[in-house]
Motif scaffolding. Structure first.
Motif, mmCIF file in Angstrom:
data_model
loop_
_atom_site.group_PDB
_atom_site.id
_atom_site.type_symbol
_atom_site.label_atom_id
_atom_site.label_comp_id
_atom_site.label_asym_id
_atom_site.label_seq_id
_atom_site.Cartn_x
_atom_site.Cartn_y
_atom_site.Cartn_z
ATOM 1 N N HIS A 87 81.706 2.079 2.584
ATOM 2 C CA HIS A 87 82.921 1.466 3.122
ATOM 3 C C HIS A 87 82.513 0.407 4.150
ATOM 4 C CE1 HIS A 87 86.821 1.010 5.042
ATOM 5 N NE2 HIS A 87 87.331 1.599 3.974
ATOM 6 N N PRO A 88 83.194 -0.754 4.188
ATOM 7 C CA PRO A 88 82.821 -1.793 5.152
ATOM 8 C C PRO A 88 82.904 -1.359 6.611
ATOM 9 C CG PRO A 88 84.274 -2.694 3.470
ATOM 10 C CD PRO A 88 84.222 -1.216 3.251
ATOM 11 N N SER A 89 83.687 -0.333 6.924
ATOM 12 C CA SER A 89 83.831 0.129 8.307
ATOM 13 C C SER A 89 82.935 1.321 8.632
ATOM 14 C CB SER A 89 85.290 0.501 8.571
ATOM 15 O OG SER A 89 86.112 -0.613 8.415
ATOM 16 N N ASN A 90 81.797 1.444 7.979
ATOM 17 C CA ASN A 90 80.919 2.582 8.269
ATOM 18 C C ASN A 90 80.277 2.403 9.639
ATOM 19 O OD1 ASN A 90 77.985 1.542 7.948
ATOM 20 N ND2 ASN A 90 79.002 0.771 6.111
ATOM 21 N N TRP A 91 79.927 3.506 10.271
ATOM 22 C CA TRP A 91 79.417 3.504 11.634
ATOM 23 C C TRP A 91 77.969 3.064 11.750
ATOM 24 C CZ3 TRP A 91 81.527 8.918 13.365
ATOM 25 C CH2 TRP A 91 82.907 8.822 13.571
ATOM 26 N N PHE A 92 77.240 3.072 10.665
ATOM 27 C CA PHE A 92 75.823 2.769 10.718
ATOM 28 C C PHE A 92 75.503 1.314 10.425
ATOM 29 C CE2 PHE A 92 76.032 7.312 9.689
ATOM 30 C CZ PHE A 92 75.398 7.795 10.815
ATOM 31 N N GLY A 93 76.516 0.513 10.175
ATOM 32 C CA GLY A 93 76.292 -0.897 9.906
ATOM 33 C C GLY A 93 75.609 -1.170 8.583
ATOM 34 N N ARG A 94 75.728 -0.226 7.649
ATOM 35 C CA ARG A 94 75.147 -0.463 6.319
ATOM 36 C C ARG A 94 75.871 -1.629 5.675
ATOM 37 N NH1 ARG A 94 74.518 4.623 2.611
ATOM 38 N NH2 ARG A 94 73.686 2.983 1.314
ATOM 39 N N GLU A 95 75.117 -2.499 5.058
ATOM 40 C CA GLU A 95 75.708 -3.668 4.421
ATOM 41 C C GLU A 95 76.582 -3.230 3.254
ATOM 42 O OE1 GLU A 95 74.252 -7.717 2.211
ATOM 43 O OE2 GLU A 95 72.918 -6.731 3.627
ATOM 44 N N ALA A 96 77.810 -3.745 3.229
ATOM 45 C CA ALA A 96 78.767 -3.389 2.188
ATOM 46 C C ALA A 96 79.365 -4.655 1.599
ATOM 47 C CB ALA A 96 79.870 -2.511 2.756
ATOM 48 N N LYS A 97 79.369 -4.728 0.291
ATOM 49 C CA LYS A 97 79.994 -5.847 -0.406
ATOM 50 C C LYS A 97 81.503 -5.613 -0.413
ATOM 51 C CE LYS A 97 80.489 -7.472 -4.991
ATOM 52 N NZ LYS A 97 80.612 -6.743 -6.201
ATOM 53 N N PRO A 98 82.326 -6.589 -0.074
ATOM 54 C CA PRO A 98 83.776 -6.380 -0.083
ATOM 55 C C PRO A 98 84.301 -6.208 -1.510
ATOM 56 C CG PRO A 98 83.278 -8.668 0.364
ATOM 57 C CD PRO A 98 81.968 -7.935 0.359
ATOM 58 N N VAL A 99 85.414 -5.506 -1.641
ATOM 59 C CA VAL A 99 86.064 -5.343 -2.935
ATOM 60 C C VAL A 99 86.894 -6.595 -3.181
ATOM 61 C CG1 VAL A 99 87.671 -3.981 -4.292
ATOM 62 C CG2 VAL A 99 86.124 -2.847 -2.698
ATOM 63 N N LEU A 100 86.570 -7.322 -4.232
ATOM 64 C CA LEU A 100 87.243 -8.571 -4.561
ATOM 65 C C LEU A 100 88.254 -8.355 -5.684
ATOM 66 C CD1 LEU A 100 84.099 -10.888 -4.597
ATOM 67 C CD2 LEU A 100 85.742 -10.549 -2.738
ATOM 68 N N PRO A 101 89.255 -9.223 -5.803
ATOM 69 C CA PRO A 101 90.192 -9.113 -6.923
ATOM 70 C C PRO A 101 89.503 -9.140 -8.285
ATOM 71 C CG PRO A 101 91.088 -10.577 -5.279
ATOM 72 C CD PRO A 101 89.682 -10.246 -4.842
ATOM 73 N N SER A 102 88.399 -9.858 -8.400
ATOM 74 C CA SER A 102 87.671 -9.879 -9.674
ATOM 75 C C SER A 102 87.067 -8.512 -9.982
ATOM 76 C CB SER A 102 86.585 -10.954 -9.658
ATOM 77 O OG SER A 102 85.688 -10.728 -8.590
ATOM 78 N N ASP A 103 86.610 -7.789 -8.941
ATOM 79 C CA ASP A 103 86.097 -6.426 -9.135
ATOM 80 C C ASP A 103 87.215 -5.499 -9.600
ATOM 81 O OD1 ASP A 103 83.620 -7.308 -8.168
ATOM 82 O OD2 ASP A 103 84.136 -6.741 -6.101
ATOM 83 N N VAL A 104 88.389 -5.674 -9.016
ATOM 84 C CA VAL A 104 89.538 -4.841 -9.390
ATOM 85 C C VAL A 104 89.951 -5.129 -10.830
ATOM 86 C CG1 VAL A 104 91.926 -4.269 -8.853
ATOM 87 C CG2 VAL A 104 90.317 -4.682 -7.007
ATOM 88 N N ALA A 105 89.981 -6.414 -11.213
ATOM 89 C CA ALA A 105 90.341 -6.768 -12.586
ATOM 90 C C ALA A 105 89.352 -6.184 -13.587
ATOM 91 C CB ALA A 105 90.410 -8.290 -12.736
ATOM 92 N N GLU A 106 88.062 -6.206 -13.241
ATOM 93 C CA GLU A 106 87.049 -5.616 -14.123
ATOM 94 C C GLU A 106 87.230 -4.104 -14.230
ATOM 95 O OE1 GLU A 106 82.221 -5.135 -14.471
ATOM 96 O OE2 GLU A 106 83.055 -6.525 -13.000
#
Length: 137
Positions: A87-106
């Motif tokens: 999740h983008p709001s994780n406490w450890f600052g792990r890099e997270a790719k955002p969920v894009l509309p193209s990901d949702v469509a796929e």
């Protein structure tokens, strides 16, 4: 056969404030994406929601990010998609790719191919795309 669809975000949703609308591209100035062999997305609107406040397990990066999708006009079975990203709001600052509309469509295309019927009532349909997710120790 590949078809081009236009993705537009909508604002009214039972799931939240963000949504996705898929329809054939008509040369508009919106972003186009290519989806190969997806049936049923063409001309159908879907709403989707990513949890703003992650669960405790997502904050610790023990479980991946998830989001929900439903049919916009006649909601029935909800699609629950598990990503392979923290999740983008994780406490450890792990890099997270955002969920894009193209990901949702796929994800919608894959779920429809696997048998998701968004207008029928029933239990949520789970689409697991978490292959490659590594939880934090």
């Amino acid at each position: 056969m590949a078809e081009t669809i236009r993705v537009r975000q909508t604002t009214r949703s039972r799931l939240g404030r963000r949504g996705i609308r898929c329809r054939p591209a008509a040369g508009a100035a919106t972003a186009n994406l290519r989806v190969n062999g997806v049936n049923g997305v063409n001309g159908t609107a879907y709403r989707w929601r990513l949890r703003r406040r992650p669960t405790y397990f997502q904050v610790l990066s023990w479980t991946p990010c998830t989001y929900a999708v439903e049919h916009a006009d006649s909601p029935g079975t909800t699609l629950l998609v598990t990503t392979n990203q923290p999740h983008p709001s994780n406490w450890f600052g792990r890099e997270a790719k955002p969920v894009l509309p193209s990901d949702v469509a796929e994800a919608i295309g894959r779920a429809l191919h696997k048998g998701w019927t968004p207008t029928d009532s029933g239990s949520p349909f789970h689409l697991d795309r978490s292959v490659g997710f590594v939880p934090s120790p």
